[in-house]
Write an enzyme that holds these catalytic residues in place. Structure first.
Site, PDB file in Angstrom:
ATOM      1  CB  THR A 203      41.045  50.737  -5.463  1.00 45.08           C
ATOM      2  OG1 THR A 203      40.498  51.358  -6.608  1.00 45.08           O
ATOM      3  CG2 THR A 203      40.044  49.734  -4.917  1.00 45.08           C
ATOM      4  NE  ARG A 231      35.788  53.816 -14.901  1.00 41.44           N
ATOM      5  CZ  ARG A 231      36.601  53.319 -13.983  1.00 41.44           C
ATOM      6  NH1 ARG A 231      36.476  53.678 -12.718  1.00 41.44           N
ATOM      7  NH2 ARG A 231      37.541  52.459 -14.294  1.00 41.44           N
ATOM      8  CB  VAL A 232      30.247  51.584 -13.014  1.00 41.96           C
ATOM      9  CG1 VAL A 232      30.439  50.443 -12.031  1.00 41.96           C
ATOM     10  CG2 VAL A 232      29.044  52.435 -12.609  1.00 41.96           C
ATOM     11  N   GLY A 233      33.601  51.477 -12.408  1.00 37.63           N
ATOM     12  CA  GLY A 233      34.807  50.671 -12.600  1.00 37.63           C
ATOM     13  C   GLY A 233      34.596  49.226 -12.203  1.00 37.63           C
ATOM     14  CG  ASP A 234      38.130  47.112 -11.199  1.00 36.58           C
ATOM     15  OD1 ASP A 234      38.087  48.349 -10.996  1.00 36.58           O
ATOM     16  OD2 ASP A 234      39.087  46.408 -10.834  1.00 36.58           O
ATOM     17  CB  THR A 254      43.984  48.287  -6.636  1.00 36.13           C
ATOM     18  OG1 THR A 254      45.326  47.797  -6.669  1.00 36.13           O
ATOM     19  CG2 THR A 254      43.406  48.045  -5.254  1.00 36.13           C
ATOM     20  N   GLY A 255      43.586  48.898  -9.718  1.00 32.44           N
ATOM     21  CA  GLY A 255      44.199  49.146 -11.019  1.00 32.44           C
ATOM     22  C   GLY A 255      43.161  49.563 -12.037  1.00 32.44           C
ATOM     23  N   GLY A 257      40.318  49.620 -14.067  1.00 28.38           N
ATOM     24  CA  GLY A 257      39.127  48.794 -13.931  1.00 28.38           C
ATOM     25  C   GLY A 257      38.616  48.173 -15.204  1.00 28.38           C
TER      26      GLY A 257
HETATM   27  N1  ASP Z   1      39.957  49.881 -10.074  1.00 26.06           N
HETATM   28  C1  ASP Z   1      39.566  51.243  -9.880  1.00 26.06           C
HETATM   29  C2  ASP Z   1      38.706  51.675 -11.028  1.00 26.06           C
HETATM   30  O1  ASP Z   1      39.006  51.371 -12.156  1.00 26.06           O
HETATM   31  C3  ASP Z   1      40.673  52.190  -9.752  1.00 26.06           C
HETATM   32  C4  ASP Z   1      41.895  51.702  -9.060  1.00 26.06           C
HETATM   33  O2  ASP Z   1      41.914  50.647  -8.475  1.00 26.06           O
HETATM   34  O3  ASP Z   1      42.912  52.349  -9.106  1.00 26.06           O
HETATM   35  O4  ASP Z   1      37.760  52.387 -10.789  1.00 26.06           O
END
Ligand code: ASP
Length: 352
Positions: A203, A231-234, A254-255, A257
């Site tokens: 991200t 699917r919806v992330g953070d 980032t990470g 979600g």
């Molecule tokens: N945060 C993002 C998600 O979960 C992915 C990412 O940041 O690596 O969609």
């Protein structure tokens, strides 16, 4: 973009993270280069894949641009870049081989936000998110509705799936089982790190402060690779992937979600800064809470009891101080402090 990891490797590595945590009871690993900040000066902060974004954002801030415009123009470079497979054009697709993008923006001076989720065919979801903020009475549009909205405002429908991303998706699909009809051929075109693609995060988050002390932020992503369709992330969830309080500071993530949504942790980071913590301390404090809560979910926990996912926070306060922390480190993030644009070391909870 974070590097791909294999579940097996991650579990192996978990032992080392555990040892690191144990070696520093109740502690963490602060960055060895504590960041400073001068009141009144412009700042641009981004995730580690955002060094071009901070350069661009700073150039615009110095011309007097609004901090949100500056931050978005910065991340647009990465959204447009097919080499970054975690964002925009060239992002890794969902389980059906379709690229679905999530993004949010938040503007400090007006305390307004906009977001889109599961948006297909539009390579700059951050710009669509800004339009949601400016031209609707809503905070979040998803899927078909988000696409319709973008098209109505003149965005062009494009195929966002590059050959490289499609091949990585095929490798994943072909290797899911040896009891189906997909046969994995040797790939001649994929670099080695993509041939074993299992699941990745990635991200870009960008934060900006102008010389009047106004803050803004943007988070944009193609989300988890091979995610379920829809699917919806953070990243498009205000409070989770991004939060800005113009009186205090801005934070983004980032990470993984889902773990972030469960803790609304960008909001927490801003709250902690409001209680007097430095941006780096605030990021670490939020990470500790995410790590503690993850222990309740066996699927989110390695054999050593540590979280088995990646998570990173980035923060910038109204005074111009900045910081970042990761669940596992060392890792880096991008900062333009007004004088120099560079990758800096982030703090972390667990040693890689
Ligand atoms: N945060 C993002 C998600 O979960 C992915 C990412 O940041 O690596 O969609």
């Amino acid at each position: 973009m974070e590097y791909p990891w294999k579940r097996r490797e991650f579990l192996k590595a978990g032992t080392a993270f555990g040892a690191a945590w144990a070696a520093k009871p109740g502690g963490f690993f602060p960055s060895t280069t504590p960041p400073g900040g001068q009141a009144g000066s412009c700042k641009a902060v981004a995730s580690g894949n955002g060094i071009r974004a901070t350069e661009k954002a700073m150039a615009l801030l110095k011309e007097g641009a609004d901090p949100l415009e500056a931050a978005i123009a910065g991340v647009n470079i990465v959204e447009d870049d097919p080499e970054d497979m975690s964002v925009g054009y060239g992002g890794l697709p969902n389980e059906d081989g379709e690229v679905e993008l999530d993004a949010s923006v938040m503007h400090g001076p007006t305390h307004a936000s906009g977001a889109v989720a599961a948006l297909k065919h539009i390579k700059n979801p951050s710009q669509v998110a800004k339009l949601v903020m400016e031209r609707t009475n809503h905070c979040l549009l998803v899927g078909e509705g988000a696409l319709k909205f973008a098209l109505a405002y003149g965005f062009v429908k494009e195929n966002l799936l590059t050959d490289r991303a499609r091949e990585a998706w095929l490798r994943w699909k072909e290797n899911l089982s040896d009891r189906d009809n997909w046969l994995p051929p040797a790939s001649k075109t994929l670099p080695p790190e993509l041939q074993a693609y299992v699941r990745t995060y990635g991200t870009i988050n960008g934060l900006a402060l102008d010389e009047k002390g106004n803050l803004a932020g943007v988070t944009t992503t193609s989300g988890l690779s091979w995610k379920r369709a829809g699917r919806v992330g953070d990243s498009p969830i205000i409070g989770a992937g991004l939060y800005v309080d113009n009186d205090i500071g801005a934070a983004g993530s980032t990470g993984f979600g889902e773990a972030n949504i469960l803790n609304v942790a960008s909001f927490q980071v801003v709250l902690f800064m409001g209680q007097g913590m430095s941006p780096e301390q605030a990021c670490l404090e939020a990470l500790k809470r995410v790590a503690d809560k993850a222990k309740r979910h066996p699927r989110l926990t390695g054999p050593d009891g540590r979280p088995n996912f990646g998570m990173n926070y980035y923060a910038l306060n109204k005074k111009g101080e900045f910081g970042s922390a990761s669940m596992t480190g060392p890792s880096s993030y991008a900062v333009h402090d007004g004088a120099k644009n560079a990758l800096r070391e982030a703090a972390y909870l667990f040693k890689r």
